[in-house]
Design a protein around this motif. Structure first.
Motif, mmCIF file in Angstrom:
data_model
loop_
_atom_site.group_PDB
_atom_site.id
_atom_site.type_symbol
_atom_site.label_atom_id
_atom_site.label_comp_id
_atom_site.label_asym_id
_atom_site.label_seq_id
_atom_site.Cartn_x
_atom_site.Cartn_y
_atom_site.Cartn_z
ATOM 1 N N ALA A 69 0.838 -1.202 0.000
ATOM 2 C CA ALA A 69 0.000 0.000 0.000
ATOM 3 C C ALA A 69 0.875 1.254 0.000
ATOM 4 C CB ALA A 69 -0.934 -0.013 1.204
ATOM 5 N N GLY A 70 1.973 1.233 0.767
ATOM 6 C CA GLY A 70 2.885 2.378 0.773
ATOM 7 C C GLY A 70 3.534 2.591 -0.581
ATOM 8 N N LEU A 71 3.919 1.504 -1.246
ATOM 9 C CA LEU A 71 4.500 1.611 -2.583
ATOM 10 C C LEU A 71 3.466 2.111 -3.590
ATOM 11 C CD1 LEU A 71 6.645 -1.648 -2.599
ATOM 12 C CD2 LEU A 71 7.523 0.689 -2.757
ATOM 13 N N ALA A 72 2.224 1.688 -3.423
ATOM 14 C CA ALA A 72 1.163 2.163 -4.322
ATOM 15 C C ALA A 72 0.962 3.665 -4.170
ATOM 16 C CB ALA A 72 -0.139 1.421 -4.041
ATOM 17 N N ASP A 73 1.087 4.184 -2.944
ATOM 18 C CA ASP A 73 0.984 5.635 -2.735
ATOM 19 C C ASP A 73 2.092 6.360 -3.502
ATOM 20 O OD1 ASP A 73 -1.173 5.302 -1.043
ATOM 21 O OD2 ASP A 73 0.027 5.359 0.790
ATOM 22 N N PHE A 113 3.525 -4.581 -9.286
ATOM 23 C CA PHE A 113 2.155 -4.199 -8.965
ATOM 24 C C PHE A 113 1.177 -4.640 -10.047
ATOM 25 C CE2 PHE A 113 -1.270 -1.096 -8.020
ATOM 26 C CZ PHE A 113 -1.383 -1.333 -6.662
ATOM 27 N N PHE A 114 1.676 -4.813 -11.273
ATOM 28 C CA PHE A 114 0.816 -5.199 -12.391
ATOM 29 C C PHE A 114 0.943 -6.689 -12.711
ATOM 30 C CE2 PHE A 114 2.118 -0.796 -12.793
ATOM 31 C CZ PHE A 114 0.905 -0.149 -12.919
ATOM 32 N N ASN A 115 1.803 -7.379 -11.983
ATOM 33 C CA ASN A 115 2.080 -8.783 -12.283
ATOM 34 C C ASN A 115 1.596 -9.740 -11.195
ATOM 35 O OD1 ASN A 115 3.378 -7.858 -14.557
ATOM 36 N ND2 ASN A 115 5.429 -8.019 -13.709
ATOM 37 N N ALA A 116 0.848 -9.235 -10.230
ATOM 38 C CA ALA A 116 0.463 -10.089 -9.095
ATOM 39 C C ALA A 116 -1.010 -9.890 -8.728
ATOM 40 C CB ALA A 116 1.356 -9.792 -7.897
ATOM 41 N N SER A 117 -1.864 -9.846 -9.740
ATOM 42 C CA SER A 117 -3.273 -9.512 -9.508
ATOM 43 C C SER A 117 -3.933 -10.431 -8.487
ATOM 44 C CB SER A 117 -4.054 -9.575 -10.826
ATOM 45 O OG SER A 117 -3.517 -8.682 -11.762
ATOM 46 N N HIS A 118 -3.848 -11.748 -8.711
ATOM 47 C CA HIS A 118 -4.551 -12.688 -7.847
ATOM 48 C C HIS A 118 -3.953 -12.685 -6.433
ATOM 49 C CE1 HIS A 118 -6.827 -14.103 -11.226
ATOM 50 N NE2 HIS A 118 -5.732 -14.443 -11.888
ATOM 51 N N LEU A 120 -2.343 -10.227 -4.851
ATOM 52 C CA LEU A 120 -2.673 -9.001 -4.134
ATOM 53 C C LEU A 120 -4.099 -9.048 -3.607
ATOM 54 C CD1 LEU A 120 -1.041 -6.146 -6.252
ATOM 55 C CD2 LEU A 120 -0.130 -7.357 -4.271
ATOM 56 N N GLY A 121 -4.999 -9.584 -4.418
ATOM 57 C CA GLY A 121 -6.382 -9.728 -3.967
ATOM 58 C C GLY A 121 -6.495 -10.670 -2.783
ATOM 59 N N ARG A 130 -6.998 -1.190 -5.194
ATOM 60 C CA ARG A 130 -5.954 -0.234 -5.557
ATOM 61 C C ARG A 130 -5.383 -0.561 -6.922
ATOM 62 N NH1 ARG A 130 -3.227 2.813 -1.555
ATOM 63 N NH2 ARG A 130 -2.131 3.721 -3.323
ATOM 64 N N GLN A 131 -5.191 -1.850 -7.205
ATOM 65 C CA GLN A 131 -4.648 -2.241 -8.504
ATOM 66 C C GLN A 131 -5.629 -1.903 -9.622
ATOM 67 O OE1 GLN A 131 -4.144 -6.418 -9.803
ATOM 68 N NE2 GLN A 131 -1.955 -5.945 -9.826
ATOM 69 N N ASP A 132 -6.908 -2.194 -9.408
ATOM 70 C CA ASP A 132 -7.922 -1.852 -10.408
ATOM 71 C C ASP A 132 -7.960 -0.345 -10.636
ATOM 72 O OD1 ASP A 132 -8.611 -4.488 -10.746
ATOM 73 O OD2 ASP A 132 -10.356 -4.406 -9.419
ATOM 74 N N ALA A 133 -7.865 0.411 -9.534
ATOM 75 C CA ALA A 133 -7.899 1.867 -9.641
ATOM 76 C C ALA A 133 -6.679 2.385 -10.402
ATOM 77 C CB ALA A 133 -7.962 2.496 -8.252
ATOM 78 N N MET A 134 -5.519 1.742 -10.182
ATOM 79 C CA MET A 134 -4.301 2.163 -10.879
ATOM 80 C C MET A 134 -4.439 1.937 -12.381
ATOM 81 S SD MET A 134 -1.376 3.508 -10.085
ATOM 82 C CE MET A 134 -1.228 3.068 -8.343
ATOM 83 N N ARG A 135 -4.956 0.780 -12.749
ATOM 84 C CA ARG A 135 -5.146 0.504 -14.177
ATOM 85 C C ARG A 135 -6.163 1.473 -14.777
ATOM 86 N NH1 ARG A 135 -4.166 -5.573 -15.957
ATOM 87 N NH2 ARG A 135 -2.732 -6.256 -14.354
ATOM 88 N N SER A 136 -7.210 1.777 -14.020
ATOM 89 C CA SER A 136 -8.228 2.719 -14.502
ATOM 90 C C SER A 136 -7.639 4.114 -14.663
ATOM 91 C CB SER A 136 -9.415 2.764 -13.527
ATOM 92 O OG SER A 136 -10.082 1.522 -13.486
#
Length: 227
Positions: A69-73, A113-118, A120-121, A130-136
């Motif tokens: 989450a910190g890296l996503a920020d 962050f884009f290679n670990a969808s399942h 991360l969920g 957060r991943q969906d929001a990033m792609r959006s």
């Protein structure tokens, strides 16, 4: 008074050390996640990289989910900065390639962050969101840029069933596939391997080529020849 004064001086120094440790944890985690994958990276390995105890790491981040989450920020902020050249003006030729290179390099630095969808969920529903929001966010940025270029005449408006949104979504698919399929170069973890960035830019250009002017194509090809 002297004791209180000493404590007052010590507090900012303590906060600075804490912030430095936190930043170091995020950087070490990003490298580990990119190199070994999120699932295969244990928190104790990150602590070992930094020569700190797992307890010290846990003081700053309560587990892998908080680290991500910190890296996503941080990624949010870096994406916003890298997107600015696309909207300051409609870039073409060298400017287009530089803007794309800068943006793609940011995504590369956080490719885990884009290679670990399942996975991360599985860690947290919030991380999946957060991943969906990033792609959006990326998709919306490319859609907006595409619409702007059509309005400025840099690109021709596509005929149905194609649209600016379809073009943008195809570009995002090219980018995500590139992040997932490109093998990293361990000697240059923060930059794409030689030729990889050019490969992605060429595939991106293949999506927009039917809609751009001959002048744009000429400038693009000449600029790409210098890279």
């Amino acid at each position: 008074m002297s004791g209180q004064g000493g404590q007052a001086f010590a507090e900012p120094e303590k906060r600075a050390r804490g912030a430095a440790t936190r930043d170091a944890i995020l950087e070490a985690s990003r490298h580990q996640f990119n190199r070994n994958g999120v699932q295969a990276t244990a928190v104790y390995k990150i602590a070992g990289d930094l020569s700190i105890s797992s307890g010290n790491l846990n003081y700053h981040f309560k587990g892998k989910g908080e680290i991500i989450a910190g890296l996503a920020d941080t990624l949010d902020r870096e994406i916003a900065a890298a997107a600015r050249p696309f909207f300051a003006k409609a870039p073409s030729g060298e400017g287009f390639i530089q803007a794309m290179g800068g943006f793609l390099t940011v995504l590369w630095r956080y490719r885990f962050f884009f290679n670990a969808s399942h996975y991360l969920g599985g860690i947290s529903p919030d991380l999946a969101l957060r991943q969906d929001a990033m792609r959006s966010l990326i998709r919306s940025m490319i859609r907006r840029s595409t619409v702007d270029q059509i309005a400025l005449g840099t690109m021709r408006s596509p005929r149905a069933p194609n649209s600016a949104n379809v073009i943008a979504d195809n570009i995002v698919s090219v980018w995500i596939a590139w992040l997932q399929e490109t093998m990293p170069d361990d000697s240059a973890d923060d930059v794409p391997p030689p030729g990889a960035l050019r490969n992605c830019i060429e595939h991106h250009f293949g999506v927009i080529e039917p809609y751009v002017s001959d002048t744009f194509i000429d400038r693009f090809c000449r600029a790409l020849g210098h890279h």
